[in-house]
Design an enzyme around this catalytic site. Structure first.
Site, PDB file in Angstrom:
ATOM      1  N   THR A   1       0.826  -1.208   0.000  1.00 54.23           N
ATOM      2  CA  THR A   1       0.000   0.000   0.000  1.00 54.23           C
ATOM      3  C   THR A   1       0.856   1.252   0.000  1.00 54.23           C
ATOM      4  O   THR A   1       0.597   2.206  -0.751  1.00 54.23           O
ATOM      5  CB  THR A   1      -0.925   0.008   1.232  1.00 54.23           C
ATOM      6  OG1 THR A   1      -1.660  -1.205   1.260  1.00 54.23           O
ATOM      7  CG2 THR A   1      -1.891   1.182   1.175  1.00 54.23           C
TER       8      THR A   1
ATOM      9  N   ILE B   1       5.452  -3.927  10.526  1.00 57.58           N
ATOM     10  CA  ILE B   1       5.600  -3.536   9.123  1.00 57.58           C
ATOM     11  C   ILE B   1       5.276  -2.052   9.091  1.00 57.58           C
ATOM     12  O   ILE B   1       4.143  -1.649   9.335  1.00 57.58           O
ATOM     13  CB  ILE B   1       4.699  -4.365   8.201  1.00 57.58           C
ATOM     14  CG1 ILE B   1       5.141  -5.839   8.271  1.00 57.58           C
ATOM     15  CG2 ILE B   1       4.765  -3.855   6.765  1.00 57.58           C
ATOM     16  CD1 ILE B   1       4.294  -6.793   7.443  1.00 57.58           C
TER      17      ILE B   1
ATOM     18  N   LYS C   1      -0.218  -9.219   9.441  1.00 52.24           N
ATOM     19  CA  LYS C   1       0.002  -7.800   9.729  1.00 52.24           C
ATOM     20  C   LYS C   1      -1.326  -7.261  10.234  1.00 52.24           C
ATOM     21  O   LYS C   1      -2.277  -7.102   9.471  1.00 52.24           O
ATOM     22  CB  LYS C   1       0.447  -7.050   8.468  1.00 52.24           C
ATOM     23  CG  LYS C   1       0.607  -5.543   8.689  1.00 52.24           C
ATOM     24  CD  LYS C   1       0.940  -4.811   7.403  1.00 52.24           C
ATOM     25  CE  LYS C   1       1.023  -3.305   7.637  1.00 52.24           C
ATOM     26  NZ  LYS C   1       1.280  -2.548   6.381  1.00 52.24           N
TER      27      LYS C   1
ATOM     28  N   ARG D   1      -9.142   0.650   5.646  1.00 57.16           N
ATOM     29  CA  ARG D   1      -8.950   0.801   4.199  1.00 57.16           C
ATOM     30  C   ARG D   1      -9.855  -0.114   3.392  1.00 57.16           C
ATOM     31  O   ARG D   1     -10.236   0.220   2.276  1.00 57.16           O
ATOM     32  CB  ARG D   1      -7.489   0.516   3.813  1.00 57.16           C
ATOM     33  CG  ARG D   1      -6.527   1.663   4.096  1.00 57.16           C
ATOM     34  CD  ARG D   1      -5.161   1.345   3.505  1.00 57.16           C
ATOM     35  NE  ARG D   1      -4.196   2.403   3.722  1.00 57.16           N
ATOM     36  CZ  ARG D   1      -3.977   3.415   2.880  1.00 57.16           C
ATOM     37  NH1 ARG D   1      -4.672   3.521   1.758  1.00 57.16           N
ATOM     38  NH2 ARG D   1      -3.057   4.329   3.148  1.00 57.16           N
TER      39      ARG D   1
ATOM     40  N   TYR E   1     -13.473  -3.213  -1.272  1.00 53.84           N
ATOM     41  CA  TYR E   1     -14.584  -2.700  -2.081  1.00 53.84           C
ATOM     42  C   TYR E   1     -15.674  -3.750  -2.293  1.00 53.84           C
ATOM     43  O   TYR E   1     -16.772  -3.611  -1.763  1.00 53.84           O
ATOM     44  CB  TYR E   1     -14.132  -2.112  -3.426  1.00 53.84           C
ATOM     45  CG  TYR E   1     -15.284  -1.477  -4.173  1.00 53.84           C
ATOM     46  CD1 TYR E   1     -15.878  -0.312  -3.690  1.00 53.84           C
ATOM     47  CD2 TYR E   1     -15.809  -2.058  -5.315  1.00 53.84           C
ATOM     48  CE1 TYR E   1     -16.964   0.251  -4.336  1.00 53.84           C
ATOM     49  CE2 TYR E   1     -16.895  -1.493  -5.966  1.00 53.84           C
ATOM     50  CZ  TYR E   1     -17.474  -0.344  -5.474  1.00 53.84           C
ATOM     51  OH  TYR E   1     -18.553   0.204  -6.113  1.00 53.84           O
TER      52      TYR E   1
ATOM     53  N   TYR F   1      -2.859  -9.508   5.634  1.00 54.06           N
ATOM     54  CA  TYR F   1      -2.869  -8.087   5.985  1.00 54.06           C
ATOM     55  C   TYR F   1      -4.304  -7.672   6.296  1.00 54.06           C
ATOM     56  O   TYR F   1      -5.163  -7.685   5.423  1.00 54.06           O
ATOM     57  CB  TYR F   1      -2.297  -7.277   4.834  1.00 54.06           C
ATOM     58  CG  TYR F   1      -2.211  -5.780   5.055  1.00 54.06           C
ATOM     59  CD1 TYR F   1      -2.316  -5.207   6.321  1.00 54.06           C
ATOM     60  CD2 TYR F   1      -1.999  -4.925   3.972  1.00 54.06           C
ATOM     61  CE1 TYR F   1      -2.231  -3.836   6.507  1.00 54.06           C
ATOM     62  CE2 TYR F   1      -1.896  -3.558   4.149  1.00 54.06           C
ATOM     63  CZ  TYR F   1      -2.015  -3.022   5.415  1.00 54.06           C
ATOM     64  OH  TYR F   1      -1.928  -1.658   5.597  1.00 54.06           O
TER      65      TYR F   1
END
Length: 340
Positions: free
Chosen positions: A68, A227, A185, A162, A131, A157
């Site tokens: 990202t 991270i 993560k 997000r 999405y 992740y």
């Protein structure tokens, strides 16, 4: 009875021999690398090389490329895979190269995963579908399909802010039973959830903090590192924050966490990676602007960011020129080696 006891001891011995421990990809600080851009928004590979060397000299424990922070959303597949290959070639096995390969299209994520493996990545970072989202069952099936496509170890992740998706602890438990899903993560910011994941999954799932303002707190409940976006600016200090904790010097680790909170807040004063790229520009790294739809910071937050960098000794000029700061790069012993 003696025969039964002997059989029991033999069963225990065989069971222990058959136990296969999952690998720990890295321990410490993995820098979520930005992708440097030229003025025409093509990738600036010369500056990418410079950033890689900066991290190798500063003790960063692993590099995440095309994630990202690396603007993966606006990279073509060709650029994405070329970046991975470039990073692998420049690192030359000195620390792990973790390739971003996530997608909200399972077939595409599987393709990127296979191609990243072919180009020499040491591990993969796979974000949840975004999405279109999915159910917890869909999450399991998505990651299972990606895992079956490759032999590489995979870091899941989880970043609900997000993606609109959250991997629940029970889903993590099911996923941790897949051989090459080895880590997560966790950027949910939910410590109750993180603790439950650690409790349920144990050594079958290494946890990494996905939030720079929560590194030491995550370490306290068993995380093996972070991270990090912060590590783009202060890689040696981010490494030290983790290593001090592992060495038992939790006071030093906490001191560093608190010291850099203001800088961390400024790095997330706009949509990431906009501020971190601006900060690197202020520090003399020619990383360029983000591709649209990400745009430049407004002048007021940019000035606040510059002021913050000055207070940390990372920028010197009153205005915002590029190339004015000499960054200290202390040497650290790397925790990881790979034979090639």
């Amino acid at each position: 009875l003696l025969l039964r006891a002997a059989c029991y001891r033999e069963t225990i011995f065989l069971t222990r021999k058959e136990i296969k421990m999952k690998p720990v990809i890295f321990k410490g600080s993995a820098a979520a690398l930005v992708t440097p851009m030229n003025e025409d928004y093509s990738i600036n590979y010369d500056e990418m090389r410079r950033l890689i060397e900066f991290h190798l000299e500063s003790g960063t424990d692993a590099l995440v490329v095309a994630g990202t922070t690396g603007e993966s959303a606006t990279l073509t597949d060709e650029e994405h895979l070329a970046l991975i290959e470039f990073c692998v070639e420049k690192v030359r096995g000195r620390i792990p190269v973790i390739a971003g390969a996530g997608s909200n299209n399972t077939a595409h994520a599987s393709y990127l995963s296979k191609e990243a493996q072919r180009r020499g990545a040491d591990a993969l970072l796979l974000v949840t579908p975004y999405y279109n989202k999915t159910s917890q069952k869909g999450l399991y099936l998505h990651f299972e399909a990606c895992a079956k496509a490759v032999d590489l170890p995979i870091i899941l992740y989880n970043v609900p802010t997000r993606t609109g998706m959250n991997i629940l602890p029970e889903t993590y438990l099911k996923l941790s039973r897949i051989d090459n899903i080895v880590a997560a993560k966790e950027a949910s910011g939910n410590f109750s959830q993180m603790a439950k994941i650690a409790s349920l999954c144990g050594d079958d799932l290494t946890i990494y903090s996905g939030n720079d303002d929560q590194i030491t707190s995550a370490l306290a409940i068993g995380a093996k590192g972070v991270i990090s976006v912060l590590a783009n600016l202060v890689p040696a200090q981010t490494h030290e924050m983790c290593q001090s904790y592992f060495d038992g010097n939790t006071s030093r680790s906490d001191t560093l966490q608190l010291k850099y909170l203001e800088l961390i807040e400024n790095l997330f004063s706009d949509v990431s990676p906009i501020p971190v790229k601006q900060a690197l520009e202020f520090m003399g790294y020619h990383v360029g602007k983000c591709r649209l739809p990400l745009c430049e910071m407004d002048s007021a937050p940019a000035e606040r960011l510059l002021g913050c960098l000055k207070r940390y000794g990372l920028a010197e000029k009153e205005e915002c020129p590029v190339g004015t700061v000499t960054v200290s790069r202390p040497a650290y012993t790397l925790l990881w080696r790979k034979n090639h």
